[in-house]
Design a protein around this motif. Structure first.
Motif, short mmCIF file in Angstrom:
data_model
loop_
_atom_site.label_atom_id
_atom_site.label_comp_id
_atom_site.label_asym_id
_atom_site.label_seq_id
_atom_site.Cartn_x
_atom_site.Cartn_y
_atom_site.Cartn_z
N VAL A 1 -83.81 -53.79 51.21
CA VAL A 1 -84.24 -52.91 52.31
C VAL A 1 -84.85 -51.65 51.70
O VAL A 1 -84.22 -50.98 50.88
CB VAL A 1 -83.07 -52.51 53.24
CG1 VAL A 1 -83.60 -51.70 54.42
CG2 VAL A 1 -82.31 -53.73 53.75
N ARG B 1 -83.61 -47.55 58.27
CA ARG B 1 -84.79 -47.66 57.43
C ARG B 1 -85.93 -46.87 58.08
O ARG B 1 -86.25 -47.07 59.25
CB ARG B 1 -85.18 -49.14 57.31
CG ARG B 1 -86.64 -49.37 57.01
CD ARG B 1 -86.95 -50.79 56.67
NE ARG B 1 -86.92 -51.67 57.82
CZ ARG B 1 -86.73 -52.98 57.74
NH1 ARG B 1 -86.51 -53.55 56.58
NH2 ARG B 1 -86.74 -53.71 58.82
N GLU C 1 -85.56 -47.85 61.89
CA GLU C 1 -84.94 -49.08 62.36
C GLU C 1 -83.51 -49.14 61.84
O GLU C 1 -83.24 -48.70 60.71
CB GLU C 1 -85.70 -50.30 61.83
CG GLU C 1 -87.08 -50.43 62.44
CD GLU C 1 -87.89 -51.59 61.86
OE1 GLU C 1 -88.80 -52.05 62.54
OE2 GLU C 1 -87.60 -52.04 60.73
N VAL C 2 -82.62 -49.67 62.64
CA VAL C 2 -81.25 -49.90 62.19
C VAL C 2 -81.18 -51.35 61.72
O VAL C 2 -81.50 -52.26 62.48
CB VAL C 2 -80.24 -49.63 63.31
CG1 VAL C 2 -78.81 -49.75 62.76
CG2 VAL C 2 -80.47 -48.26 63.92
N VAL C 3 -80.82 -51.54 60.46
CA VAL C 3 -80.85 -52.87 59.86
C VAL C 3 -79.48 -53.18 59.27
O VAL C 3 -78.85 -52.31 58.66
CB VAL C 3 -81.91 -52.92 58.74
CG1 VAL C 3 -81.92 -54.26 58.04
CG2 VAL C 3 -83.30 -52.60 59.29
N GLU C 4 -79.06 -54.42 59.45
CA GLU C 4 -77.83 -54.84 58.80
C GLU C 4 -78.21 -55.78 57.66
O GLU C 4 -79.04 -56.67 57.84
CB GLU C 4 -76.96 -55.59 59.82
CG GLU C 4 -75.59 -55.92 59.29
CD GLU C 4 -74.79 -56.65 60.37
OE1 GLU C 4 -74.05 -55.98 61.11
OE2 GLU C 4 -74.95 -57.88 60.47
N VAL C 5 -77.64 -55.56 56.50
CA VAL C 5 -77.97 -56.40 55.35
C VAL C 5 -76.68 -56.91 54.72
O VAL C 5 -75.68 -56.18 54.67
CB VAL C 5 -78.85 -55.62 54.34
CG1 VAL C 5 -78.16 -54.36 53.85
CG2 VAL C 5 -79.25 -56.49 53.15
#
Ligand SMILES: Cc1cc2nc3c(=O)[nH]c(=O)nc-3n(C[C@H](O)[C@H](O)[C@H](O)COP(=O)(O)OP(=O)(O)OC[C@H]3O[C@@H](n4cnc5c(N)ncnc54)[C@H](O)[C@@H]3O)c2cc1C
Ligand SMILES: Nc1ncnc2c1ncn2[C@@H]1O[C@H](COP(=O)(O)O)[C@@H](O)[C@H]1O
Lengths: 261, 397
Positions: free
Chosen positions: A141, A159, A166-170
């Protein structure tokens, strides 16, 4: 958490001056410092360690004196360091650098997270972070401005994108690059400085990390620099003099002539 | 070290010392000595007036594969919310020029479901062909899925050149693709051309915050890949009469993603994307907090957006997404008006590719005037209110 940060030594941009007469950059005698974006990476790693426990390792590839940035990073709270240094690495582009750093990182054993700066201010490429992720086979990311939460083998991050975030789950382990907004890097503590002073750095060679000769340094780099030059000075420079009212009026006319108004 | 200085020929003129972009050369006993900081860029070899510097071990030209198998120019047509971003059309314009120079075809690559109208618009914008990859995962940006889909296409069709916008999406996943297909990638280019001799792509980009420019080639690997800064290339006028082929591609293996997009937040007040703005009215420490209201008013009247220096952002006068420069955004507007900005090297790094820079500063020696096309020495609190009045007057007419 077992965290690694990639840090690079770069010329200090605040010390770079422009030669007024020629308009070119004065490159002589510029001191080297930790890439400013990498300071955010180190700070974030140390904060995660403080919260979740674990350890922070810092890795750099560069000439022997690049070890100086590792001292700085230890003073900020990193636990272990790795200097990858060998003549054979000279002239590496981002492909060869990512490959080399990937091998170094693999030597550190299982990692939960690798943090890089958004970009290094000498080359401004922002390609090594994603390149390292690919070499390690990990998800990636870019441009992380906040780590919201780490739990259950996952991390939630914000991000930065062009018009917001953006809200990102990794899933972990993962590689991220961080931007300035993420934190304010701490000053090295006295204890940290003492530790840095006694730090002994043993450089690792190409052989030590098991690098293939055709993938490192200039020979391993797909891109070749053909030419380096100073940007051409801008011509047609113009001054608008007079009283403020007059300056404003002439500026408005100019913009009208240019069809901006 | 493959770069050597022939001491018997070196006359100690120091030309190389001054030209080395990395400050890696020193004088010892009136001879040039190349130090550890050398990156083998070869600038000194070209600079030395006495031909005393040589690159001994020039990397042998061993092409990684049969390069002639790679044909055609590709443009990655990035979309957000099913809308093609402006830089993609700019790249179609530039890609058209490069493809014509090479006598090859120009293709666009488009990701996502329900994009037929956009695919057609890419033909009208100048492409000969569109590869449309339809997969639900590609509707939004996922690093893994984007990288898999583009790498698969490249391996299948073997393009010679692949261009993408240097956006937050392009700069995040294209490096993964280049790493995987084992080829070179040049970041954030501002000029492209074809080498007449060997037909290689010449990729020019600013480095070191725009203080030096480098031209980069990728002679032995294919495709030749570059990300290109938004706003610097010119799109063509759409031509509804153009024809071309649209090829629908299904991913060879199912796409997966290890990232999940939970939410997209457009930040209030800066919906406008400053990297793509055509007109930017920017302020620095000289504006003070109040001054930014004036800048907003002027920006609105000009149809532009407000930018800021780090000093202004650090003072809390503007939020970070408006920061321009090395640690902020890079912009390339048609017009950049710098108000109360000194022109520190880190700020200039972000504004180098503006078409026109106008600077207003009360200090006649401020470095911003070195890069400004039009300079106004004066107090922003006198010039700008007068300028705002003038604008209102012109608009009222
Ligand atoms: C690693 C690093 C990264 C950085 N990254 C960035 C970056 O991304 N972007 C960035 O902008 N900076 C960056 N900086 C900071 C940069 O070095 C400068 O400090 C900053 O750009 C200065 O901002 P300024 O021009 O607003 O302020 P100043 O340098 O204080 O300039 C203010 C100017 O306003 C003029 N002025 C004052 N009052 C008036 C008036 N009434 N009328 C007209 N003119 C007036 C003054 O003459 C002066 O020239 C970075 C620094 C470092 C070390
Ligand atoms: N030689 C290097 N050694 C260690 N880390 C590096 C090196 N080069 C790049 N990096 C890391 O990759 C990031 C992006 O660099 P770049 O792609 O060169 O702009 C930097 O912020 C560092 O975290």
């Amino acid at each position: 958490m077992n965290i690694a940060v990639c840090v690079k030594q770069v010329p200090d941009a605040s010390e770079v001056k422009i030669d007024k007469a020629t308009g070119t950059m004065v490159r002589e005698g510029v001191p080297a410092v930790l890439n400013p974006f990498d300071a955010y990476a180190v700070e974030e790693a140390v904060r995660l360690k403080e919260k979740h426990g674990g350890k922070v390792s810092a890795v750099t590839m560069g000439p022997p004196q690049a070890g100086e940035v590792l001292k700085h990073v230890v003073a900020m709270g990193a636990d272990d360091v790795m200097l990858i240094s060998d003549r054979a690495f000279a002239g590496a582009d981002t492909w060869a650098t990512s490959y080399t750093l990937g091998l170094g990182l693999k030597k550190l054993g299982p990692l939960d997270l690798v943090i890089c700066g958004k970009q290094a201010i000498d080359g401004d490429t922002a390609q090594v972070g994603p390149g390292v992720a690919e070499n390690l086979g990990l998800p990636f990311v870019a441009y992380v401005r906040r780590i919201v939460d780490v739990s259950g083998g996952k991390m939630r991050v914000e991000r930065l994108i062009e018009d917001g975030y953006e809200v990102v789950e990794v899933s972990l382990p993962a590689v991220i690059t961080v931007v300035k907004e993420i934190n304010a890097p701490r000053m090295p503590s006295l204890k940290g400085k003492m530790k840095a002073k006694s730090l002994e750095i043993k450089p690792l060679s190409a052989q030590d990390i098991g690098a293939e000769a055709e993938k490192i340094g200039l020979a391993g780099s797909p891109t070749k620099v053909m030419k380096v030059f100073s940007p051409p000075p801008k011509g047609n420079r113009e001054k608008i003099d007079g009283a403020p009212e007059e300056q404003a009026a002439r500026l408005a006319e100019k913009l009208k002539a240019l069809k901006i108004i | 070290m493959p770069i050597i200085v022939k001491v018997d020929i070196c006359v100690g003129c120091e030309a190389c010392v001054n030209e080395c972009p990395f400050g890696a050369i020193e004088m010892k006993d009136e001879k040039a000595v190349i130090g550890d900081k050398c990156t083998l860029c070869g600038t000194c070899v070209d600079t030395c007036p006495s031909f005393a510097i040589e690159m001994t071990d020039e990397p042998k030209a061993v092409p990684a594969a049969d390069l002639s198998a790679y044909k055609g120019v590709w443009v990655f047509a990035e979309q957000r919310n099913k809308k093609i971003v402006p830089v993609a059309r700019e790249l179609i314009g530039e890609g058209r020029r490069l493809a014509d120079l090479l006598g090859e075809e120009l293709s666009a690559v488009l990701f996502g479901n329900g994009m037929d109208a956009e695919a057609r618009s890419l033909i009208e914008a100048g492409a000969d062909r569109v590869y449309q990859v339809e997969d639900g995962l590609l509707n939004e940006f996922h690093e893994d899925a984007y990288a898999d889909a583009l790498s698969q296409l490249i391996k299948k069709y073997k393009p010679e050149i692949v261009l993408a916008g240097a956006t937050s999406i392009g700069r995040a996943f294209v490096p993964i693709v280049a790493t995987r297909v084992r080829t070179g990638l040049t970041a954030d280019c501002t000029a492209l051309d074809i080498d007449r001799e060997n037909k290689n792509l010449l990729q020019t980009r600013p480095a070191f915050g725009g203080n030096i420019m480098a031209t980069i080639a990728c002679p032995n690997n294919r495709p030749q890949m570059a990300t290109v800064r938004p706003g610097v290339m010119k799109s063509l006028l759409p031509d509804a009469a153009r024809t071309g082929g649209i090829i629908k591609e299904a991913p060879a293996s199912p796409l997966t993603s290890r990232t999940k997009l939970l939410e997209t937040i457009e930040e209030a007040g800066h919906k406008i994307n400053i990297s793509e703005a055509e007109i930017i009215v920017s302020g620095g420490r000289g504006m003070g907090e109040k001054g930014f209201e004036l800048l907003k008013e002027i920006a609105d009247m000009l149809g532009g957006v407000v930018g800021a220096t780090r000093a202004a952002v650090d003072s809390g006068w503007m939020p970070y997404p408006h920061q321009i420069g090395q640690t902020g955004r890079t912009v390339s507007p048609r017009l950049y008006i710098a108000c109360g900005i000194s022109g520190a090297i880190q700020h200039l790094a972000g504004i180098q590719s503006s078409d026109m820079i106008i600077a207003i500063n009360k200090d006649p020696d401020a470095p911003i005037f070195n890069v400004a096309d039009i300079g106004i020495v004066g107090d922003v609190f006198e010039v700008l209110p007068a300028f705002a009045r003038k604008l209102k007057e012109m608009k009222g007419r």
